[in-house]
Scaffold this motif. Structure first.
Motif, PDB file in Angstrom:
ATOM      1  N   GLY A  54       0.771  -1.226   0.000  1.00 46.12           N
ATOM      2  CA  GLY A  54       0.000   0.000   0.000  1.00 46.12           C
ATOM      3  C   GLY A  54       0.804   1.280   0.000  1.00 46.12           C
ATOM      4  O   GLY A  54       0.281   2.339   0.349  1.00 46.12           O
ATOM      5  N   TYR A  55       2.056   1.232  -0.438  1.00 45.52           N
ATOM      6  CA  TYR A  55       2.886   2.445  -0.452  1.00 45.52           C
ATOM      7  C   TYR A  55       2.256   3.554  -1.297  1.00 45.52           C
ATOM      8  O   TYR A  55       2.415   4.726  -0.990  1.00 45.52           O
ATOM      9  CB  TYR A  55       4.283   2.146  -0.978  1.00 45.52           C
ATOM     10  N   GLN A  56       1.539   3.175  -2.363  1.00 44.61           N
ATOM     11  CA  GLN A  56       0.947   4.167  -3.252  1.00 44.61           C
ATOM     12  C   GLN A  56      -0.135   4.994  -2.558  1.00 44.61           C
ATOM     13  O   GLN A  56      -0.501   6.072  -3.031  1.00 44.61           O
ATOM     14  CB  GLN A  56       0.385   3.504  -4.514  1.00 44.61           C
ATOM     15  N   ASN A  57      -0.628   4.538  -1.424  1.00 44.71           N
ATOM     16  CA  ASN A  57      -1.672   5.246  -0.685  1.00 44.71           C
ATOM     17  C   ASN A  57      -1.105   6.218   0.349  1.00 44.71           C
ATOM     18  O   ASN A  57      -1.864   6.928   0.995  1.00 44.71           O
ATOM     19  CB  ASN A  57      -2.599   4.247   0.015  1.00 44.71           C
ATOM     20  N   GLN A  58       0.209   6.247   0.506  1.00 43.53           N
ATOM     21  CA  GLN A  58       0.844   7.124   1.480  1.00 43.53           C
ATOM     22  C   GLN A  58       1.317   8.401   0.772  1.00 43.53           C
ATOM     23  O   GLN A  58       1.915   8.340  -0.298  1.00 43.53           O
ATOM     24  CB  GLN A  58       2.032   6.411   2.136  1.00 43.53           C
ATOM     25  N   PRO A  59       1.033   9.568   1.380  1.00 45.17           N
ATOM     26  CA  PRO A  59       1.370  10.836   0.725  1.00 45.17           C
ATOM     27  C   PRO A  59       2.854  10.974   0.368  1.00 45.17           C
ATOM     28  O   PRO A  59       3.195  11.566  -0.659  1.00 45.17           O
ATOM     29  CB  PRO A  59       0.969  11.900   1.746  1.00 45.17           C
TER      30      PRO A  59
END
Length: 102
Positions: A54-59
Motif C-alpha cells: 500500500g505504499y501508493q496510498n501514502q502521501p
C-alpha cells in the motif's frame, strides 16, 4: 504483420521502449507489452511488493502512485482506440495473471 512493442516504466527515467527480451524484466520496473490483441502490464517483484503493502496510498510515496498509474492510463488509451478491443492482462513477476486488477 503486427510488431509487438514493449515500454518500460521506472523511477529513473521516463517511459521508454525496451527490447523484447527477458533481459528487460527487472524487479523495479513496470513493463507494458502491446501485442495488438493483448495488452500486458507486468509489475516487477519489488514494484508488486510495494503495491501490495500500500505504499501508493501514502502521501510521501506520491511518485510511486504515479509510476503505478502511468502504464494503466497508457493501456486504457490503447484499448479505447483499437478494434478489435485487445484483452488486458495485469500480472506480477513470479505471480499469475489477473484480468480485473484494482
Amino acid at each position: 504483420m503486427v510488431q509487438p512493442s514493449l515500454i518500460s516504466y521506472s523511477f529513473n527515467s521516463p517511459p521508454q521502449p525496451a527490447l523484447l527480451d527477458v533481459a528487460s524484466i527487472s524487479a523495479d520496473h513496470i513493463l507494458l507489452l502491446d501485442s495488438y490483441f493483448s495488452i500486458v502490464v507486468f509489475h516487477g517483484m519489488t514494484i508488486a511488493q510495494w503495491r501490495n503493502m500500500g505504499y501508493q496510498n501514502q502521501p510521501e510515496h506520491q511518485a510511486f502512485a504515479l509510476l503505478l498509474e502511468a502504464p494503466q492510463v497508457d493501456a486504457q488509451i490503447i484499448i479505447r482506440d483499437r478494434f478489435p478491443v485487445p484483452r488486458l492482462v495485469v500480472c506480477d513477476q513470479h505471480g499469475s495473471q489477473v484480468s480485473n486488477f484494482p
